[in-house]
Design a protein around this motif. Structure first.
Motif, PDB file in Angstrom:
ATOM      1  N   MET A 220       0.840  -1.196   0.000  1.00  0.00           N
ATOM      2  CA  MET A 220       0.000   0.000   0.000  1.00  0.00           C
ATOM      3  C   MET A 220       0.874   1.244   0.000  1.00  0.00           C
ATOM      4  SD  MET A 220      -1.505  -0.577   3.871  1.00  0.00           S
ATOM      5  CE  MET A 220      -2.051  -2.235   3.416  1.00  0.00           C
ATOM      6  N   LYS A 221       0.282   2.382  -0.403  1.00  0.00           N
ATOM      7  CA  LYS A 221       1.040   3.634  -0.478  1.00  0.00           C
ATOM      8  C   LYS A 221       1.497   4.089   0.890  1.00  0.00           C
ATOM      9  CE  LYS A 221      -1.162   5.506  -4.663  1.00  0.00           C
ATOM     10  NZ  LYS A 221      -2.010   6.593  -5.197  1.00  0.00           N
ATOM     11  N   GLU A 222       0.594   4.095   1.843  1.00  0.00           N
ATOM     12  CA  GLU A 222       0.913   4.508   3.204  1.00  0.00           C
ATOM     13  C   GLU A 222       0.349   3.470   4.171  1.00  0.00           C
ATOM     14  OE1 GLU A 222       2.813   6.985   4.094  1.00  0.00           O
ATOM     15  OE2 GLU A 222       3.050   7.780   2.054  1.00  0.00           O
ATOM     16  N   VAL A 223       1.099   3.186   5.200  1.00  0.00           N
ATOM     17  CA  VAL A 223       0.660   2.212   6.196  1.00  0.00           C
ATOM     18  C   VAL A 223       0.256   2.958   7.466  1.00  0.00           C
ATOM     19  CG1 VAL A 223       1.308   0.230   7.612  1.00  0.00           C
ATOM     20  CG2 VAL A 223       2.198   0.438   5.273  1.00  0.00           C
ATOM     21  N   SER A 224      -1.025   2.878   7.790  1.00  0.00           N
ATOM     22  CA  SER A 224      -1.512   3.449   9.050  1.00  0.00           C
ATOM     23  C   SER A 224      -2.152   2.325   9.847  1.00  0.00           C
ATOM     24  CB  SER A 224      -2.519   4.576   8.793  1.00  0.00           C
ATOM     25  OG  SER A 224      -3.630   4.085   8.078  1.00  0.00           O
TER      26      SER A 224
ATOM     27  N   LEU B  62     -11.118  -4.217   4.335  1.00  0.00           N
ATOM     28  CA  LEU B  62     -12.109  -4.661   3.345  1.00  0.00           C
ATOM     29  C   LEU B  62     -11.592  -4.466   1.926  1.00  0.00           C
ATOM     30  CD1 LEU B  62     -15.439  -3.266   4.872  1.00  0.00           C
ATOM     31  CD2 LEU B  62     -14.649  -5.636   4.853  1.00  0.00           C
ATOM     32  N   VAL B  63     -10.963  -3.319   1.676  1.00  0.00           N
ATOM     33  CA  VAL B  63     -10.435  -3.040   0.336  1.00  0.00           C
ATOM     34  C   VAL B  63      -9.376  -4.070  -0.048  1.00  0.00           C
ATOM     35  CG1 VAL B  63      -9.050  -1.413  -1.015  1.00  0.00           C
ATOM     36  CG2 VAL B  63     -10.995  -0.586   0.341  1.00  0.00           C
ATOM     37  N   ASP B  64      -8.456  -4.362   0.869  1.00  0.00           N
ATOM     38  CA  ASP B  64      -7.397  -5.331   0.559  1.00  0.00           C
ATOM     39  C   ASP B  64      -7.963  -6.724   0.332  1.00  0.00           C
ATOM     40  OD1 ASP B  64      -5.327  -3.475   0.687  1.00  0.00           O
ATOM     41  OD2 ASP B  64      -5.129  -3.691   2.862  1.00  0.00           O
ATOM     42  N   CYS B  65      -8.877  -7.153   1.190  1.00  0.00           N
ATOM     43  CA  CYS B  65      -9.467  -8.490   1.029  1.00  0.00           C
ATOM     44  C   CYS B  65     -10.309  -8.563  -0.237  1.00  0.00           C
ATOM     45  CB  CYS B  65     -10.312  -8.845   2.247  1.00  0.00           C
ATOM     46  SG  CYS B  65      -9.350  -9.188   3.740  1.00  0.00           S
ATOM     47  N   GLY B  66     -10.987  -7.470  -0.555  1.00  0.00           N
ATOM     48  CA  GLY B  66     -11.796  -7.436  -1.770  1.00  0.00           C
ATOM     49  C   GLY B  66     -10.979  -7.608  -3.031  1.00  0.00           C
TER      50      GLY B  66
ATOM     51  N   ALA C 122     -19.795   2.807   4.342  1.00  0.00           N
ATOM     52  CA  ALA C 122     -19.563   2.697   2.899  1.00  0.00           C
ATOM     53  C   ALA C 122     -18.711   3.863   2.405  1.00  0.00           C
ATOM     54  CB  ALA C 122     -20.900   2.651   2.161  1.00  0.00           C
ATOM     55  N   ALA C 123     -18.940   5.058   2.970  1.00  0.00           N
ATOM     56  CA  ALA C 123     -18.182   6.243   2.551  1.00  0.00           C
ATOM     57  C   ALA C 123     -16.701   6.086   2.848  1.00  0.00           C
ATOM     58  CB  ALA C 123     -18.734   7.481   3.254  1.00  0.00           C
ATOM     59  N   LYS C 124     -16.363   5.521   4.010  1.00  0.00           N
ATOM     60  CA  LYS C 124     -14.959   5.321   4.363  1.00  0.00           C
ATOM     61  C   LYS C 124     -14.301   4.286   3.451  1.00  0.00           C
ATOM     62  CE  LYS C 124     -15.355   6.641   9.225  1.00  0.00           C
ATOM     63  NZ  LYS C 124     -15.273   6.171  10.640  1.00  0.00           N
ATOM     64  N   VAL C 125     -15.050   3.246   3.097  1.00  0.00           N
ATOM     65  CA  VAL C 125     -14.503   2.231   2.188  1.00  0.00           C
ATOM     66  C   VAL C 125     -14.246   2.843   0.818  1.00  0.00           C
ATOM     67  CG1 VAL C 125     -14.893  -0.010   1.095  1.00  0.00           C
ATOM     68  CG2 VAL C 125     -15.655   0.365   3.453  1.00  0.00           C
TER      69      VAL C 125
ATOM     70  N   CYS D 255     -10.800   3.089  -1.196  1.00  0.00           N
ATOM     71  CA  CYS D 255     -10.760   2.539  -2.561  1.00  0.00           C
ATOM     72  C   CYS D 255      -9.991   3.467  -3.505  1.00  0.00           C
ATOM     73  CB  CYS D 255     -12.200   2.338  -3.038  1.00  0.00           C
ATOM     74  SG  CYS D 255     -12.352   1.387  -4.542  1.00  0.00           S
ATOM     75  N   CYS D 256     -10.052   4.763  -3.241  1.00  0.00           N
ATOM     76  CA  CYS D 256      -9.371   5.744  -4.097  1.00  0.00           C
ATOM     77  C   CYS D 256      -7.850   5.667  -3.974  1.00  0.00           C
ATOM     78  CB  CYS D 256      -9.833   7.155  -3.749  1.00  0.00           C
ATOM     79  SG  CYS D 256     -11.581   7.458  -4.115  1.00  0.00           S
ATOM     80  N   THR D 257      -7.347   5.001  -2.931  1.00  0.00           N
ATOM     81  CA  THR D 257      -5.898   4.949  -2.707  1.00  0.00           C
ATOM     82  C   THR D 257      -5.237   3.733  -3.362  1.00  0.00           C
ATOM     83  OG1 THR D 257      -6.035   3.666  -0.642  1.00  0.00           O
ATOM     84  CG2 THR D 257      -6.269   6.060  -0.463  1.00  0.00           C
ATOM     85  N   VAL D 258      -6.023   2.842  -3.938  1.00  0.00           N
ATOM     86  CA  VAL D 258      -5.444   1.630  -4.516  1.00  0.00           C
ATOM     87  C   VAL D 258      -5.308   1.766  -6.021  1.00  0.00           C
ATOM     88  CG1 VAL D 258      -6.335   0.180  -2.663  1.00  0.00           C
ATOM     89  CG2 VAL D 258      -7.685   0.459  -4.750  1.00  0.00           C
ATOM     90  N   ARG D 259      -4.389   1.013  -6.568  1.00  0.00           N
ATOM     91  CA  ARG D 259      -4.098   1.107  -7.992  1.00  0.00           C
ATOM     92  C   ARG D 259      -5.043   0.264  -8.842  1.00  0.00           C
ATOM     93  NH1 ARG D 259       2.536   0.401  -7.761  1.00  0.00           N
ATOM     94  NH2 ARG D 259       2.969   2.321  -6.557  1.00  0.00           N
ATOM     95  N   LYS D 260      -5.422  -0.874  -8.336  1.00  0.00           N
ATOM     96  CA  LYS D 260      -6.261  -1.791  -9.104  1.00  0.00           C
ATOM     97  C   LYS D 260      -7.406  -2.304  -8.233  1.00  0.00           C
ATOM     98  CE  LYS D 260      -2.376  -3.489 -11.915  1.00  0.00           C
ATOM     99  NZ  LYS D 260      -1.585  -4.684 -12.302  1.00  0.00           N
ATOM    100  N   GLY D 261      -8.453  -2.772  -8.906  1.00  0.00           N
ATOM    101  CA  GLY D 261      -9.539  -3.445  -8.202  1.00  0.00           C
ATOM    102  C   GLY D 261     -10.643  -2.538  -7.689  1.00  0.00           C
ATOM    103  N   ARG D 262     -10.663  -1.284  -8.110  1.00  0.00           N
ATOM    104  CA  ARG D 262     -11.681  -0.366  -7.584  1.00  0.00           C
ATOM    105  C   ARG D 262     -13.090  -0.812  -7.958  1.00  0.00           C
ATOM    106  NH1 ARG D 262      -8.908   5.602  -8.734  1.00  0.00           N
ATOM    107  NH2 ARG D 262      -6.976   5.191  -7.582  1.00  0.00           N
ATOM    108  N   HIS D 263     -13.252  -1.281  -9.196  1.00  0.00           N
ATOM    109  CA  HIS D 263     -14.581  -1.717  -9.644  1.00  0.00           C
ATOM    110  C   HIS D 263     -15.082  -2.863  -8.769  1.00  0.00           C
ATOM    111  CE1 HIS D 263     -17.903  -2.815 -12.269  1.00  0.00           C
ATOM    112  NE2 HIS D 263     -17.478  -4.064 -12.213  1.00  0.00           N
ATOM    113  N   THR D 264     -14.184  -3.770  -8.408  1.00  0.00           N
ATOM    114  CA  THR D 264     -14.560  -4.906  -7.557  1.00  0.00           C
ATOM    115  C   THR D 264     -15.049  -4.430  -6.203  1.00  0.00           C
ATOM    116  OG1 THR D 264     -12.926  -6.319  -8.653  1.00  0.00           O
ATOM    117  CG2 THR D 264     -13.700  -7.023  -6.478  1.00  0.00           C
ATOM    118  N   ILE D 265     -14.350  -3.460  -5.608  1.00  0.00           N
ATOM    119  CA  ILE D 265     -14.730  -2.945  -4.291  1.00  0.00           C
ATOM    120  C   ILE D 265     -16.075  -2.227  -4.368  1.00  0.00           C
ATOM    121  CG2 ILE D 265     -14.038  -1.497  -2.351  1.00  0.00           C
ATOM    122  CD1 ILE D 265     -12.223  -3.953  -2.997  1.00  0.00           C
TER     123      ILE D 265
END
Length: 323
Positions: free
Chosen positions: A126-130, A146-150, A173-176, A180-190
């Protein structure tokens, strides 16, 4: 075998804290390994141990958490992620996704760890680890989990996580969507998972059943619908799934877990015969309330998939053409 009192104390302390045990010096590691060789202990992860008789009482999700708790003591800077974080957060999921692996977060560009890194240790980039703190462990926040598992698993494997996270109000849902905006791939799946996620789903079995229905292209049912007995308005039955179809029919699907017939918590002290009799009365009420058809599906039928799909087609639930 002569027992080392120090090792006995290590094992007892670890169990009381819900984690695996480990040695703090070479003598303790050797003593632990001797017990491993004779079968008194198991080693689910290199240099981590647990009593064999105790370990087999834990499901794979709880085993994952116990390994993570021990590793969290050894590696203070680790942030657990992916399915390991899902287990720590207590999200509903298929236990098979763990594969005896531990997942931790790592920034893009960071190395893969030392050459001696365990093969059971996997990195979630991931870009940043918090991190949040849960049970004294550093883990990715629920939305990020959820985003990573998705992105790692199938729709059917992850929808139970989304449902349970929303049901437990661990995230929104808003937080997810923001994560989702921070990941490079898989946004449609999430976003697809978010579209179908429903906090009304009461357990992982129901979520997995609904996911299978959606993936097969059937009309999405409504959840936890209530039906009132027309003969006695004080009697109300709530069902897992219901379809109110355009042809005027109302169809109900009930997902029956095996615990319904064997778990003391589920049967409330009733005999199996009484449980079955109560189910028949429940069905009679539903038919009196206008239900046209009732489908019962258990976990084995869900796992095999064909019995579920055949039952839905037989009762004429609308399905997408080509599904």
């Amino acid at each position: 075998m002569k027992h080392n009192k120090r090792v006995d104390a290590l094992v007892r302390q670890a169990e009381s804290q819900g984690r695996c045990c480990f040695g703090s010096n070479n003598a303790e590691y050797k003593a632990l390994h001797r017990r491993l060789r004779v079968g008194e202990l198991v080693s689910p992860y290199p240099n981590l141990y647990a009593r064999s008789a105790y370990w087999v009482t834990l499901d794979p999700s709880r085993q994952t958490v116990q390994v993570a708790k021990a590793l969290g003591l050894q590696h203070k800077n680790w942030v657990f992620a992916g399915p390991t974080a899902a287990a720590i957060w207590g999200l509903e999921h298929e236990w098979s996704i763990h594969h005896k692996r531990i997942h931790i977060a790592r920034k893009y560009g960071q190395g893969a760890g030392s050459k001696t890194s365990c093969k059971q240790l996997k990195y979630v980039r991931m870009k940043e680890v918090s991190a949040c703190r849960v049970s004294n462990l550093r883990v990715t926040n629920p939305a990020r989990t959820l985003v990573d598992c998705g992105r790692m698993y199938t729709f059917e494997e992850v929808l139970p996580m989304f449902d349970s996270a929303l049901r437990k109000r661990l995230t929104t849902a808003a937080k997810v969507e923001l994560e989702c905006c921070t990941v490079r791939k898989g946004r449609h799946t999430i976003l697809r998972l978010l579209f179908y996620a429903n906090p009304l789903s009461e357990n992982g079995g129901e979520s997995a059943c609904r996911a299978a229905i959606i993936e097969a292209g059937f009309q999405v049912p409504q959840l936890q619908c209530e039906f009132r007995d027309p003969l006695d308005r004080s009697k109300v039955v709530r069902v897992d799934f219901a379809w109110f179809l355009t042809d005027g029919r109302t169809v109900v699907l009930e997902f029956d877990g095996t615990g319904k017939y064997v778990s003391p918590h589920m049967v409330g002290g009733r005999s199996i015969r009484q449980v079955v009799a109560d189910e028949r009365e429940r069905e009679k009420l539903l038919y009196r309330a206008g239900v046209s058809g009732i489908v019962r599906i258990n976990y084995e039928q869900l796992r095999l998939r064909k019995p579920l799909l055949a039952a839905l087609r037989q009762i004429r639930i609308p399905q997408r053409v080509g599904s």
